[in-house]
Design an enzyme around this catalytic site. Structure first.
Site, PDB file in Angstrom:
ATOM      1  N   CYS A   1       0.854  -1.181   0.000  1.00 22.68           N
ATOM      2  CA  CYS A   1       0.000   0.000   0.000  1.00 22.68           C
ATOM      3  C   CYS A   1       0.897   1.240   0.000  1.00 22.68           C
ATOM      4  O   CYS A   1       2.128   1.146   0.067  1.00 22.68           O
ATOM      5  CB  CYS A   1      -0.905   0.000   1.224  1.00 22.68           C
ATOM      6  SG  CYS A   1       0.020   0.057   2.795  1.00 22.68           S
TER       7      CYS A   1
ATOM      8  N   HIS B   1       5.615  -5.327   8.717  1.00 20.59           N
ATOM      9  CA  HIS B   1       5.542  -6.700   9.205  1.00 20.59           C
ATOM     10  C   HIS B   1       5.629  -7.688   8.047  1.00 20.59           C
ATOM     11  O   HIS B   1       4.630  -8.269   7.605  1.00 20.59           O
ATOM     12  CB  HIS B   1       4.244  -6.913  10.000  1.00 20.59           C
ATOM     13  CG  HIS B   1       4.262  -6.246  11.333  1.00 20.59           C
ATOM     14  ND1 HIS B   1       3.130  -5.852  12.000  1.00 20.59           N
ATOM     15  CD2 HIS B   1       5.299  -5.884  12.143  1.00 20.59           C
ATOM     16  CE1 HIS B   1       3.459  -5.298  13.160  1.00 20.59           C
ATOM     17  NE2 HIS B   1       4.770  -5.302  13.258  1.00 20.59           N
TER      18      HIS B   1
ATOM     19  N   HIS C   1       4.252   1.734  11.574  1.00 17.99           N
ATOM     20  CA  HIS C   1       3.185   1.537  12.553  1.00 17.99           C
ATOM     21  C   HIS C   1       3.107   2.651  13.587  1.00 17.99           C
ATOM     22  O   HIS C   1       2.162   2.693  14.372  1.00 17.99           O
ATOM     23  CB  HIS C   1       3.391   0.189  13.262  1.00 17.99           C
ATOM     24  CG  HIS C   1       3.521  -0.942  12.314  1.00 17.99           C
ATOM     25  ND1 HIS C   1       4.735  -1.536  12.014  1.00 17.99           N
ATOM     26  CD2 HIS C   1       2.600  -1.595  11.575  1.00 17.99           C
ATOM     27  CE1 HIS C   1       4.552  -2.500  11.134  1.00 17.99           C
ATOM     28  NE2 HIS C   1       3.272  -2.556  10.844  1.00 17.99           N
TER      29      HIS C   1
ATOM     30  N   CYS D   1       2.995   5.739   8.795  1.00 15.14           N
ATOM     31  CA  CYS D   1       1.978   5.908   7.757  1.00 15.14           C
ATOM     32  C   CYS D   1       1.067   7.074   8.132  1.00 15.14           C
ATOM     33  O   CYS D   1       0.596   7.152   9.278  1.00 15.14           O
ATOM     34  CB  CYS D   1       1.162   4.628   7.626  1.00 15.14           C
ATOM     35  SG  CYS D   1      -0.266   4.787   6.517  1.00 15.14           S
TER      36      CYS D   1
ATOM     37  N   GLU E   1       1.060  -0.586  16.320  1.00 15.48           N
ATOM     38  CA  GLU E   1       0.209   0.576  16.091  1.00 15.48           C
ATOM     39  C   GLU E   1      -0.627   0.898  17.331  1.00 15.48           C
ATOM     40  O   GLU E   1      -0.740   2.055  17.741  1.00 15.48           O
ATOM     41  CB  GLU E   1      -0.711   0.328  14.892  1.00 15.48           C
ATOM     42  CG  GLU E   1      -1.661   1.470  14.616  1.00 15.48           C
ATOM     43  CD  GLU E   1      -2.626   1.186  13.472  1.00 15.48           C
ATOM     44  OE1 GLU E   1      -3.732   1.763  13.484  1.00 15.48           O
ATOM     45  OE2 GLU E   1      -2.272   0.393  12.566  1.00 15.48           O
TER      46      GLU E   1
ATOM     47  N   THR F   1      -5.896   0.585  12.113  1.00 14.51           N
ATOM     48  CA  THR F   1      -6.118   0.764  10.671  1.00 14.51           C
ATOM     49  C   THR F   1      -6.215  -0.541   9.898  1.00 14.51           C
ATOM     50  O   THR F   1      -6.647  -0.534   8.748  1.00 14.51           O
ATOM     51  CB  THR F   1      -4.991   1.611  10.051  1.00 14.51           C
ATOM     52  OG1 THR F   1      -3.737   0.935  10.216  1.00 14.51           O
ATOM     53  CG2 THR F   1      -4.926   2.988  10.687  1.00 14.51           C
TER      54      THR F   1
ATOM     55  N   CYS G   1      -7.848   1.593   7.006  1.00 17.35           N
ATOM     56  CA  CYS G   1      -7.262   2.266   5.848  1.00 17.35           C
ATOM     57  C   CYS G   1      -7.833   1.738   4.540  1.00 17.35           C
ATOM     58  O   CYS G   1      -8.368   0.633   4.457  1.00 17.35           O
ATOM     59  CB  CYS G   1      -5.738   2.155   5.873  1.00 17.35           C
ATOM     60  SG  CYS G   1      -5.064   0.668   5.128  1.00 17.35           S
TER      61      CYS G   1
ATOM     62  N   ASN H   1      -3.085  -7.193   8.815  1.00 20.38           N
ATOM     63  CA  ASN H   1      -3.984  -7.131   7.667  1.00 20.38           C
ATOM     64  C   ASN H   1      -3.946  -8.417   6.849  1.00 20.38           C
ATOM     65  O   ASN H   1      -4.964  -8.825   6.289  1.00 20.38           O
ATOM     66  CB  ASN H   1      -3.676  -5.898   6.802  1.00 20.38           C
ATOM     67  CG  ASN H   1      -2.447  -6.057   5.947  1.00 20.38           C
ATOM     68  OD1 ASN H   1      -2.508  -6.546   4.829  1.00 20.38           O
ATOM     69  ND2 ASN H   1      -1.299  -5.635   6.464  1.00 20.38           N
TER      70      ASN H   1
ATOM     71  N   SER I   1       1.796  -5.580   3.181  1.00 21.01           N
ATOM     72  CA  SER I   1       3.245  -5.481   3.380  1.00 21.01           C
ATOM     73  C   SER I   1       4.011  -6.591   2.657  1.00 21.01           C
ATOM     74  O   SER I   1       5.198  -6.786   2.908  1.00 21.01           O
ATOM     75  CB  SER I   1       3.572  -5.504   4.884  1.00 21.01           C
ATOM     76  OG  SER I   1       2.933  -6.583   5.530  1.00 21.01           O
TER      77      SER I   1
END
Length: 316
Positions: A12, A41, A74, A96, A126, A164, A194, A224, A266
């Protein structure tokens, strides 16, 4: 075998910015460049940077005074920033911007007298950073059942925020429970989950039932990526989270199956391509590409890295 290769997948904008930040920092300052926690990560990314001279640390006392230190995508708490300043470290903030948004919301709500319910995973980098913005005002919940355990009065002045990288469905269920118990609770003006997390989850929801197996390329400590595998499994499809082609187990597959491949935010694209090629060569698979939408978000590098390295000088 048929492979459905879906998009959006992989890096991303926040991950691209963080990775380019570390690459540029090593170029500008030379090795070693220290990084607080993993830059993102993903095992492949972290190991690749280790070979280039990045040193990943979990405590600032591991960093020599005045060394270059990069904060990962993060984000970090104000306490970490203060300690870095005290140690005279040359900090580069690769957080981010969408994570920074959650930090700012936490600070604003706390300053306005709200208690903040943070929906997220305990111990995630995060979440640790956001809680650090107002540790006496932020209450972490991980599940809808956790809402019932909150020791806050029904008429409390409350706001909620989210990590996120959560599952949209899980977050919606928790927010619904919060709203039911605390009717006056308020949230952020725009959703915290996000855009990339949402897009990758929508891809799974739209197409995973067209496949017999879903492969999610991503590391196990990637929130994620784990959510993508969980979402496919919840739809009744066999799903496997893999770091790369070496994780493929042949008893998962049959030659006439349809395999959907995606990647967490990631995961590098070259690892995805190696997984595709491994299946193609073993099962003579064909590949169909499906694209839900195009992502064109770009985040600027941190200010200290926007300068170009000075050209090499050679003596005659």
């Amino acid at each position: 075998m048929q492979i459905i290769l879906v998009a959006p997948r992989g890096f991303c904008a926040g991950v691209n910015m963080a990775i380019e930040s570390l690459r540029r920092a090593i170029e500008l300052y030379g090795a070693p460049v220290y990084v607080f926690h993993e830059i993102v990560h993903n095992r492949w990314v972290v190991e690749g940077f280790r070979q280039q001279g990045a040193v990943f640390v979990d405590r600032l006392d591991e960093v020599p005074p005045e060394a270059a230190l990069l904060f990962s995508a993060h984000g970090v708490s104000p306490q970490v920033r203060a300690e870095a300043a005290q140690r005279r470290l040359r900090t580069i903030d690769a957080t981010c911007p969408l994570v920074t948004k959650v930090h700012r919301e936490a600070m604003r709500f706390a300053a306005e007298g709200y208690d903040v319910v943070l929906i997220g995973h305990a111990g995630h980098d995060e979440v640790v950073g956001v809680i650090g913005e107002a540790p006496d005002r932020i209450h972490l919940v991980q599940t809808a059942d956790d809402v019932e355990r909150l020791e806050l009065p029904v008429d409390a002045k409350l706001a909620y925020l989210t990590q996120t990288t959560l599952s949209m469905d899980d977050a919606s269920a928790i927010i619904a429970r919060l709203t039911q118990r605390y009717p006056r609770i308020v949230g952020p003006s725009r959703a915290d989950i996000c855009y990339a997390t949402q897009n990758r989850q929508r891809v799974i929801s739209r197409w995973c039932r067209d496949a017999d197996i879903v492969l999610v390329v991503g590391s196990r400590n990637s929130s994620n990526s784990r959510r993508l595998a969980e979402l496919a499994a919840a739809e009744g499809v066999a799903a496997h989270l893999i770091d790369g082609p070496d994780d493929l187990l042949w008893h998962w597959f049959a030659a006439d199956q349809t395999v959907m491949i995606t990647a967490g935010a990631s995961a590098p694209e070259d690892v995805v391509e190696r997984c595709v090629e491994t299946l193609r060569s073993r099962f003579d698979a064909t590949v169909e590409s499906r694209v839900l939408c195009r992502e064109e978000v770009v985040f600027a590098l941190p200010e200290p890295l926007r300068q170009r390295p000075s050209p090499d000088r050679c003596s005659e």
